[in-house]
Design a protein around this motif. Sequence first.
Motif, mmCIF file in Angstrom:
data_model
loop_
_atom_site.group_PDB
_atom_site.id
_atom_site.type_symbol
_atom_site.label_atom_id
_atom_site.label_comp_id
_atom_site.label_asym_id
_atom_site.label_seq_id
_atom_site.Cartn_x
_atom_site.Cartn_y
_atom_site.Cartn_z
ATOM 1 N N THR A 78 32.017 47.453 27.312
ATOM 2 C CA THR A 78 31.727 46.367 26.372
ATOM 3 C C THR A 78 33.089 45.620 26.026
ATOM 4 O OG1 THR A 78 30.153 47.738 25.179
ATOM 5 C CG2 THR A 78 31.042 46.097 24.004
ATOM 6 N N HIS A 79 34.188 46.594 25.938
ATOM 7 C CA HIS A 79 35.319 45.773 25.770
ATOM 8 C C HIS A 79 36.012 44.989 26.983
ATOM 9 C CE1 HIS A 79 39.628 45.340 24.644
ATOM 10 N NE2 HIS A 79 39.984 45.958 25.541
ATOM 11 N N TRP A 80 35.616 45.513 28.038
ATOM 12 C CA TRP A 80 36.080 44.929 29.561
ATOM 13 C C TRP A 80 35.266 43.584 29.642
ATOM 14 C CZ3 TRP A 80 35.967 49.927 32.297
ATOM 15 C CH2 TRP A 80 37.165 50.790 32.260
ATOM 16 N N ALA A 81 33.885 43.747 29.320
ATOM 17 C CA ALA A 81 32.972 42.633 29.434
ATOM 18 C C ALA A 81 33.505 41.467 28.367
ATOM 19 C CB ALA A 81 31.551 42.701 29.082
ATOM 20 N N LYS A 82 33.936 41.572 27.306
ATOM 21 C CA LYS A 82 34.285 40.967 26.286
ATOM 22 C C LYS A 82 35.540 39.936 26.914
ATOM 23 C CE LYS A 82 32.206 42.724 22.225
ATOM 24 N NZ LYS A 82 32.392 43.439 20.880
ATOM 25 N N LYS A 83 36.407 40.730 27.669
ATOM 26 C CA LYS A 83 37.639 40.031 27.940
ATOM 27 C C LYS A 83 37.184 39.524 29.586
ATOM 28 C CE LYS A 83 41.342 42.558 26.065
ATOM 29 N NZ LYS A 83 42.635 43.123 26.607
ATOM 30 N N HIS A 84 36.070 39.519 30.026
ATOM 31 C CA HIS A 84 35.571 38.865 31.539
ATOM 32 C C HIS A 84 36.548 39.558 32.457
ATOM 33 C CE1 HIS A 84 33.425 35.272 29.829
ATOM 34 N NE2 HIS A 84 33.268 36.328 28.979
ATOM 35 N N ASP A 85 36.902 40.798 32.511
ATOM 36 C CA ASP A 85 37.562 41.434 33.524
ATOM 37 C C ASP A 85 36.707 41.948 34.605
ATOM 38 O OD1 ASP A 85 39.330 43.266 34.825
ATOM 39 O OD2 ASP A 85 40.532 43.899 33.104
ATOM 40 N N LEU A 86 36.629 41.368 35.549
ATOM 41 C CA LEU A 86 35.552 41.642 36.402
ATOM 42 C C LEU A 86 35.838 42.855 37.315
ATOM 43 C CD1 LEU A 86 32.889 40.911 37.821
ATOM 44 C CD2 LEU A 86 34.227 39.289 39.631
ATOM 45 N N LEU A 128 24.306 42.675 40.261
ATOM 46 C CA LEU A 128 24.627 41.368 40.024
ATOM 47 C C LEU A 128 26.373 41.036 40.157
ATOM 48 C CD1 LEU A 128 21.752 40.334 37.444
ATOM 49 C CD2 LEU A 128 22.049 39.271 39.778
ATOM 50 N N MET A 129 27.020 41.939 39.394
ATOM 51 C CA MET A 129 28.163 41.773 39.270
ATOM 52 C C MET A 129 29.132 41.980 40.563
ATOM 53 S SD MET A 129 28.329 40.808 36.295
ATOM 54 C CE MET A 129 29.944 40.749 35.512
ATOM 55 N N PHE A 130 28.200 42.448 41.600
ATOM 56 C CA PHE A 130 29.112 42.491 42.834
ATOM 57 C C PHE A 130 28.474 41.381 43.911
ATOM 58 C CE2 PHE A 130 29.840 46.827 41.455
ATOM 59 C CZ PHE A 130 31.070 47.201 42.255
ATOM 60 N N THR A 131 28.006 40.316 43.225
ATOM 61 C CA THR A 131 27.542 39.151 44.050
ATOM 62 C C THR A 131 28.191 37.968 43.418
ATOM 63 O OG1 THR A 131 25.751 38.612 42.724
ATOM 64 C CG2 THR A 131 25.223 40.226 44.512
ATOM 65 N N ARG A 132 27.767 36.892 44.076
ATOM 66 C CA ARG A 132 28.159 35.479 43.486
ATOM 67 C C ARG A 132 27.836 35.308 42.195
ATOM 68 N NH1 ARG A 132 23.991 31.981 43.604
ATOM 69 N NH2 ARG A 132 22.204 32.532 44.877
ATOM 70 N N HIS A 133 26.622 36.006 41.698
ATOM 71 C CA HIS A 133 26.249 35.770 40.267
ATOM 72 C C HIS A 133 27.536 36.105 39.245
ATOM 73 C CE1 HIS A 133 22.490 34.602 41.359
ATOM 74 N NE2 HIS A 133 22.357 35.527 42.422
ATOM 75 N N ALA A 134 28.215 37.252 39.871
ATOM 76 C CA ALA A 134 29.281 37.739 38.659
ATOM 77 C C ALA A 134 30.132 36.329 38.249
ATOM 78 C CB ALA A 134 30.311 38.497 39.356
ATOM 79 N N ASP A 135 30.139 35.388 38.670
ATOM 80 C CA ASP A 135 31.050 34.081 38.503
ATOM 81 C C ASP A 135 30.243 33.466 37.122
ATOM 82 O OD1 ASP A 135 32.660 34.249 40.372
ATOM 83 O OD2 ASP A 135 31.726 33.020 41.607
ATOM 84 N N ASN A 136 28.921 33.707 36.854
ATOM 85 C CA ASN A 136 28.303 33.297 35.750
ATOM 86 C C ASN A 136 28.944 33.973 34.441
ATOM 87 O OD1 ASN A 136 26.621 32.427 33.783
ATOM 88 N ND2 ASN A 136 24.717 32.537 35.033
ATOM 89 N N ALA A 137 29.505 33.274 33.562
ATOM 90 C CA ALA A 137 30.098 33.845 32.485
ATOM 91 C C ALA A 137 28.997 34.561 31.692
ATOM 92 C CB ALA A 137 31.107 33.012 31.554
ATOM 93 N N ARG A 138 28.033 34.088 31.594
ATOM 94 C CA ARG A 138 26.810 34.940 30.962
ATOM 95 C C ARG A 138 26.375 36.317 31.215
ATOM 96 N NH1 ARG A 138 20.725 32.881 32.014
ATOM 97 N NH2 ARG A 138 19.886 34.816 31.029
#
Length: 200
Positions: free
Chosen positions: A85-93, A158-168
Motif C-alpha cells: 500500500t505504501h509503495w503504491a501510494k508512492k508509485h514505486d513500480l 498488469l504491473m509487469f506489462t505496459r499497463h503499469a504506466d497507467n497511474a490508475r
Amino acid sequence: MRERVVLDLSDVTSHASGSASPTWWGTLAFMLIEGTGFALAIVIYLYLMSLAPKWPIATPVPALTAGTLMTIVLVASLAPNMLVTHWAKKHDLPKVRFGLVIMSLLGIVPLIIRVFEFPAMHVSWDRNAYGSIVWLMLGLHTTHILTDLIETLVLTCLMFTRHADNARRYGDVADNAMYWNFVVATWLPIYACIYWVPRL
C-alpha cells in the motif's frame, strides 16, 4: 451580454486514489456487504450452539494445528500488505511489483492450509447442523481468499506489462491491499468461534 466563466481543468488528473476514487468506495461497500454475511454466519453458529445440548454435535472439537497456522500466516501477511500500500501510494513500480509477487504467494499458502483445515473439523458438511455451519464459515472465507488471490495475480501481471504506466493501477493495488486486510480481519472471529468457543 454576460461573460461566460470557463474553468481551467488542465491540471485535474483522470484518476484518483483512496476515498477520492469510485473504486475505493465500491470496494468498501463490497466489504460491508460481505462483512454482514460473515456476521450472520457467526450469529447462526452461536444460535445453533445455544440449542445443542453438547457442542460440537457428536464429534470432537476441531484440531488446532491447521487453523492456528492459517491465523499466523494471515496475520503475518499484513506487514508486506501494508508495504505494498505504501509503495503504491508512492508509485514505486519496482517495489510494487516485488510486493505483489510476495502477496500472490501469501494468497496461495492459505489455500494450501485450508485443504488440511476442512478434515480437521472431524465432520462432513452434511452430517449435522454443526458440520454444515463450520463448513459454511470455512467455505465463505475460502471464497474471499480465492477472490483476492485472483485479483492480486491479475494486478501482478498488469504491473509487469505496459499497463503499469497507467497511474490508475496504483490505486487498484491499494484497493486490493485494503480488501486483503478485510480478509484477514474476518478470519479472526471465525477462528475464535470454530476453534476456541467449543473449548470454553
